[in-house]
Design a protein around this motif. Structure first.
Motif, PDB file in Angstrom:
ATOM      1  N   HIS A  46       0.824  -1.209   0.000  1.00 45.18           N
ATOM      2  CA  HIS A  46       0.000   0.000   0.000  1.00 45.18           C
ATOM      3  C   HIS A  46       0.861   1.263   0.000  1.00 45.18           C
ATOM      4  O   HIS A  46       0.539   2.243   0.672  1.00 45.18           O
ATOM      5  N   GLN A 106      -3.169  12.218  -3.778  1.00 46.00           N
ATOM      6  CA  GLN A 106      -2.758  10.973  -3.131  1.00 46.00           C
ATOM      7  C   GLN A 106      -3.823  10.422  -2.183  1.00 46.00           C
ATOM      8  O   GLN A 106      -3.914   9.224  -1.978  1.00 46.00           O
ATOM      9  N   ARG A 108      -4.012  10.489   0.994  1.00 50.07           N
ATOM     10  CA  ARG A 108      -3.587  10.191   2.365  1.00 50.07           C
ATOM     11  C   ARG A 108      -3.742  11.441   3.224  1.00 50.07           C
ATOM     12  O   ARG A 108      -3.566  12.560   2.747  1.00 50.07           O
ATOM     13  N   GLU A 109      -4.079  11.236   4.475  1.00 49.66           N
ATOM     14  CA  GLU A 109      -4.333  12.356   5.385  1.00 49.66           C
ATOM     15  C   GLU A 109      -3.151  13.324   5.436  1.00 49.66           C
ATOM     16  O   GLU A 109      -3.340  14.538   5.361  1.00 49.66           O
ATOM     17  N   ASP A 111      -0.764  13.801   3.233  1.00 57.13           N
ATOM     18  CA  ASP A 111      -0.600  14.498   1.956  1.00 57.13           C
ATOM     19  C   ASP A 111      -1.623  15.615   1.802  1.00 57.13           C
ATOM     20  O   ASP A 111      -1.317  16.688   1.283  1.00 57.13           O
TER      21      ASP A 111
END
Length: 131
Positions: A46, A106, A108-109, A111
């Motif tokens: 991941h 992305q 993701r938190e 990012d």
């Protein structure tokens, strides 16, 4: 940003090893030359990027993230790159606009938080009073 051709990735890995940086996960960094292996890292681990950090662990601020995919065409990023100068060294870096676009995409938190902070910097650079 890095053109993910084998030649460029090998040159990048050589430079990172010379700078005493190693992958943060147990993986051969040369696997980045293989698109199938990059896909496996995305699927199984991941990962969005492979982070290289100080081999000795004594410099936690020395990190380089290598994206497993270029979400923006490399040639476009290269054309709009920015250059930073440190002493006698000039370094090409992705533009602020492209970095915000990459970070925003992305999901993701961290990012997304980075993209928000970078957006504030961009507004301040442009003289936006709401920055």
């Amino acid at each position: 940003a890095v053109d993910l051709s084998s030649e460029n990735v090998n040159a990048l890995v050589d430079a990172l090893v010379e700078a005493e940086l190693k992958p943060s996960v147990p993986v051969d960094p040369r696997t980045l030359t293989d698109p199938d292996e990059r896909g496996r890292l995305r699927q199984e681990k991941h990962l969005v990027a492979l982070t290289f950090q100080s081999a000795a662990g004594d410099r936690p601020y020395r990190e380089v993230d290598v994206l497993l995919d270029n979400p923006i065409d490399f040639n476009e990023m290269y054309e709009k790159r920015e250059q930073l100068t440190a002493g006698d060294l000039t370094i090409d870096v992705v533009s602020l606009d492209h970095l915000i676009e990459i970070k925003s995409g992305q999901g993701r938190e961290q990012d997304l938080a980075d993209a928000e902070a970078l957006e504030k910097i961009r507004r301040a650079e442009r003289g936006d009073p709401g920055a």
